[in-house]
Design a protein around this motif. Sequence first.
Motif, PDB file in Angstrom:
ATOM      1  N   ASN A 176      -0.061  -3.344 -12.956  1.00 29.93           N
ATOM      2  CA  ASN A 176       0.178  -4.029 -14.220  1.00 29.93           C
ATOM      3  C   ASN A 176       0.314  -5.519 -13.925  1.00 29.93           C
ATOM      4  O   ASN A 176       1.419  -6.044 -13.900  1.00 29.93           O
ATOM      5  N   PRO A 177      -0.806  -6.187 -13.647  1.00 31.31           N
ATOM      6  CA  PRO A 177      -0.687  -7.588 -13.245  1.00 31.31           C
ATOM      7  C   PRO A 177      -0.157  -8.434 -14.401  1.00 31.31           C
ATOM      8  O   PRO A 177      -0.365  -8.094 -15.564  1.00 31.31           O
ATOM      9  N   GLU A 181       8.863 -12.701  -6.805  1.00 33.22           N
ATOM     10  CA  GLU A 181       8.457 -11.371  -6.360  1.00 33.22           C
ATOM     11  C   GLU A 181       6.946 -11.238  -6.292  1.00 33.22           C
ATOM     12  O   GLU A 181       6.231 -11.810  -7.108  1.00 33.22           O
ATOM     13  N   VAL A 182       6.481 -10.477  -5.335  1.00 35.36           N
ATOM     14  CA  VAL A 182       5.055 -10.197  -5.242  1.00 35.36           C
ATOM     15  C   VAL A 182       4.625  -9.415  -6.478  1.00 35.36           C
ATOM     16  O   VAL A 182       5.310  -8.493  -6.899  1.00 35.36           O
ATOM     17  N   ARG A 198      -7.772   7.690 -16.198  1.00 37.58           N
ATOM     18  CA  ARG A 198      -7.815   7.140 -14.842  1.00 37.58           C
ATOM     19  C   ARG A 198      -7.286   5.732 -14.898  1.00 37.58           C
ATOM     20  O   ARG A 198      -7.691   4.936 -15.740  1.00 37.58           O
ATOM     21  N   LYS A 199      -6.386   5.448 -13.980  1.00 38.63           N
ATOM     22  CA  LYS A 199      -5.871   4.082 -13.944  1.00 38.63           C
ATOM     23  C   LYS A 199      -6.574   3.325 -12.827  1.00 38.63           C
ATOM     24  O   LYS A 199      -6.863   3.879 -11.770  1.00 38.63           O
ATOM     25  N   TYR A 217      -4.638 -15.476  -4.715  1.00 40.13           N
ATOM     26  CA  TYR A 217      -3.356 -14.932  -5.149  1.00 40.13           C
ATOM     27  C   TYR A 217      -3.620 -13.735  -6.038  1.00 40.13           C
ATOM     28  O   TYR A 217      -4.291 -13.851  -7.066  1.00 40.13           O
ATOM     29  N   ALA A 218      -3.119 -12.576  -5.637  1.00 35.99           N
ATOM     30  CA  ALA A 218      -3.256 -11.345  -6.429  1.00 35.99           C
ATOM     31  C   ALA A 218      -4.678 -11.142  -6.925  1.00 35.99           C
ATOM     32  O   ALA A 218      -4.896 -10.822  -8.090  1.00 35.99           O
ATOM     33  N   GLY A 219      -5.639 -11.345  -6.047  1.00 33.75           N
ATOM     34  CA  GLY A 219      -7.019 -11.064  -6.399  1.00 33.75           C
ATOM     35  C   GLY A 219      -7.746 -12.188  -7.119  1.00 33.75           C
ATOM     36  O   GLY A 219      -8.909 -12.053  -7.459  1.00 33.75           O
TER      37      GLY A 219
END
Lengths: 363, 322, 325
Positions: free
Chosen positions: B280-281, B274-275, B30-31, B229-231
């Motif tokens: 895959n942060p 790019e966002v 599970r990802k 930003y990104a969580g």
Amino acid sequence: MQKAHPTVSVDKLEVTYNTIYGQVKALNGVSLSILRGEVYGLVGESGCGKSTLGLSISGLLPTPPARITSGNIFFKDFSINHLSDDDLRKIRGTGIFMIFQSPLNSLNPVFKVGDQVAEAIQVRVQRGNESLNLQEIYNYGPTEKQGFKSAWDVMPKKAKRSPRSWKSDEIMSEVVEVLKSVRISDPERVANSYPHELSGGMRQRIMIAMALSLRPEFLIADEPTSALDVTTQAQILNLMKNLVEQYSTSILFITHDLAVAANVSNRVGVMYAGSLVEEASVYDLFRDPLHPYTTALLKSFPQGNKRTNKLFSIKGEVPDLTSLPLGCPFAPRCDQAKPECYSTKPQLLEVKENHKVACFLYK
Amino acid sequence: MKRLNLVEVTNLTKDFPLSRGLIEVLSRKRKFMRVLDNVSFSVLKGETLGIVGESGSGKTTLARILLGLIKPNSGKVTFMGEDLFKLRKLNKLEVQAVFQDPDSSLDPMLQVKDIVSEPLLNEKMSKEEVKKSVIEMLNRVGLSEEIMNRYPFELSGGQKQRVAIARALIKKPKFIVLDEPTSALDVSIQAQLLNLLIKLQEEFGLTYLFISHNVNVVNYVSDRVAVIYAGQLVEIGAVDDLINNPLHPYTKLLSACVPHPNPENRITVKDFGEVPSLINPPSGCRFHPRCPYAMEICKKISPKLEKISETHWVACHLFNKR
Amino acid sequence: MSMFVLIGVTTLTFLISRVVVPNPARAWIGPKPNPDLLKALMKKYHFDEPIYMQYFYYVLGLFTGDWGIDPYSSIPILTEIGMYLPVTIELTVLSLIFSMIIGIPLGVLSATHRGKAWDNLVRLSYLISTSIPIFVVALVILLVLGYWLKIFPTSGQLSLNVARPPTITGLIMVDALLTGNINAFFDNLYHMLLPSLTLALSSFGIITRLVRSSMIEVLEMEYIKTAKVKGLDRNKVFYKHSLRNALIPTVTMLALLTAWFLGGSLFIENIFSLPGMGRYTTQALLMFNIPAIMGTTFLFTLIIVAMNFIADVLYALLDPRITLE
Ligand SMILES: Nc1ncnc2c1ncn2[C@@H]1O[C@H](COP(=O)(O)OP(=O)(O)OP(=O)(O)O)[C@@H](O)[C@H]1O
Ligand SMILES: Nc1ncnc2c1ncn2[C@@H]1O[C@H](COP(=O)(O)OP(=O)(O)OP(=O)(O)O)[C@@H](O)[C@H]1O
Ligand code: SF4
Ligand code: SF4
Ligand SMILES: [Mg+2]
Ligand SMILES: [Mg+2]
């Protein structure tokens, strides 16, 4: 100085929608013209008829319920509002292109985005890579209504290759190039994706990529950034500027955000309830707004902080387009309204150089 | 004077499972995607804390956790010193919400009076009393009582949003989460609504968490602002600190991209980056692929929030004072 | 889902066959049974065991290829089905193709000329097609094209002077192609034309109506405006961009149509004298041939379930937003 010929001009356009509630007068005699390489910002509140104007110019009004009741639309001096859909096709794409309000629905869900961009490139290549020569396409004067030659007939010989040979690697590599130029970092993968696999901002950039591929002479951008966040918005505004710089595209930029209009436009028109109420160069409009509605809009734009700035809010609500007031449509909400404002509709007049306003305060 | 913390969020982390293909199901791999990563902050009593961040940065997820609608994977949320997830149901009404899209948050089959009185359902109140408080609330939000018997589709966007606010306020809650409350509205209606929210806050001593990606609006209504930003929480501080002295490179980019209604002050940014992908942060500081100041350490170690002044915190290696 | 349908249907067919004929062995043997033979038969077919065990053997039989024996001909049901099924498959597939060839373009025509004369004509036509019973359509077609105008053969699969190709799959058209016998291929097609056209004519309305409504919906979508404003020509807008989206809901009709055709084959195969499952079933019904009736019921269920599955696969192929779970 000789007056430049506008790319698109709209003359006293009236459009109504037939609905069960009655006739919605979405456009009530709008006139404007947009020059080559110019970005015309059209601002106004929701429902004032901005999209209706854009759809009228691109010939995509849903008829019925919509109907152009009077007025004219000219594309490079040729009247186009009586053309059939088939004839319009010949000037759409490389002549007039439009980016629609919601990026989520403007791409076909069952085709890969790369193929959808490739179609745009094909249209341009098919038409000989050159800007449309309308004089050749139209074999009649601006006002006559006659038959049409197709773009195919007037296309240079070299472009008349069989359709098969266009779908070559050349086009695919141009797709990748154009996706790169709208700053998509992984263009091969994105070209092979379906729209639902991309974010709203990406999809809107795909639409811009189509515009870049078509290199249209006239682009209608209907709220292209309203659904996006500020960084993506800034990026897309930047891309629009590139389009103007590279191909001298003229843009009708529709937005309800004054700040966005201030950022991209050369000239700005303010619409209210189906009428254009003010038009000026972007600097004049923001430095010296004349119409009471424009001033009110500017004062209700949030700037600074609540401690230092009180936000102005316009009283009342937008009028019902099925039963517009007789006089100035803004009169019921205007604090400077005079008796005559309720009986006569003010005309859009040039009160200063290149600054037009429709209000009885300026005569 | 030190103000009381009404809400305290510590080390909040939330993962969402990715939609899985057949292969992943079979291989039992599970990802997950980390939508919120170790977020900590507090909301002071009576203030408006603004939250800004790009689309998909986790703002709505944060709101839903604060409302007790979903549980975090780890971390704690306390409300007036008590663990939010152990609060009894009744007390949960102390926290209310207004969402972006009134069309989906208002039941289309109910009349306005039933929508507004919904939170009172469990109260022992007579019909008359309920009606009275509904009318009072509608008047407070600037609606006339004639609208009581209408259905949502008979209202304009601004009116619908006012109805949503009236419903949120009717039980006199302490804390209101506003998730993009004005994003679907025009400037003139937005102005009316912001003025209304500010007025109601003063009247009832409310505390707001105001979420939006519209930086102008957040700056206008907030006392303090947090940037996500990104969580990850990258900067938090008094609104003046963030407007006049943004420190985190992402906050700087954000400020530079905000459009102003002034053609002489246009956006000049050319490099947007790019966002990031949440699946895959980027390693270390999640902003490093876009950051003009990125250093070696940024790729490896995720920076911690550092105190810059009494009111200003930032998570960036540039300001690491070790 | 399809599992439940299968379990339900096997239970039902089993129960019906046992209620109607409590002891099949006795029925097979005739009015004056030889007790030893009866016992032996009952043992062989497990009729002496409790009812749930009988059910178990019944289902086991179904899945291992033992569908029982036709008491009249003493041939295994499955072998009989193997002889009759190919004609019905040919008929159904051809009917599907024809109903799409007729139904889809009419739906598109109707949607693109919404409210105009063409639209009204199409709508009238599918109203008529769905409201006239199938055997009436069959008889009229047979009378006009077969007996009066004599352009089409009225019965059978092949002309008398055309030899049947060697049996490989049982489907004459496929066998003809495999053996390179073009003549037989076209002759068979020629014979199947009227029956399948009849089925198609009485069912294209279902497709037309669905294509029309989903096409109208699709034509209002923003992406169609995008396709138009790109300058694409009419055909690309209508047939590439709109049709594929409009066909997605139509795919779900596949199973329903197949069921419709299988039902229709009862009439059609009798009227056109085709040796297919429809004829087989009617004969079984008339002769109260319970094992045969149960066999065909189970077979038809299997086919419908399979068609549902194919529809799901097609759905996922047409619509990239859907992934097969
Ligand atoms: N298909 C339609 N049928 C009936 N009325 C319509 C239709 N489309 C638009 N209208 C009406 O016409 C008026 C103008 O609509 P239009 O979409 O042009 O506004 P807009 O300025 O683009 O608004 P927004 O900012 O919300 O996009 C509105 O009052 C709307 O209700
Ligand atoms: N229930 C869910 N299951 C799986 N993923 C989810 C779920 N809810 C949100 N996400 C994902 O989590 C990420 C953060 O979403 P969230 O809605 O919190 O962002 P946001 O900051 O509110 O964005 P926006 O400005 O677009 O509203 C997104 O990538 C989203 O796709
Ligand atoms: S014309 Fe009259 S009512 Fe209209 S904007 Fe001007 S002053 Fe106000
Ligand atoms: S930590 Fe490094 S990469 Fe991240 S914002 Fe600061 S300088 Fe840039
Ligand atoms: Mg619009
Ligand atoms: Mg959100």
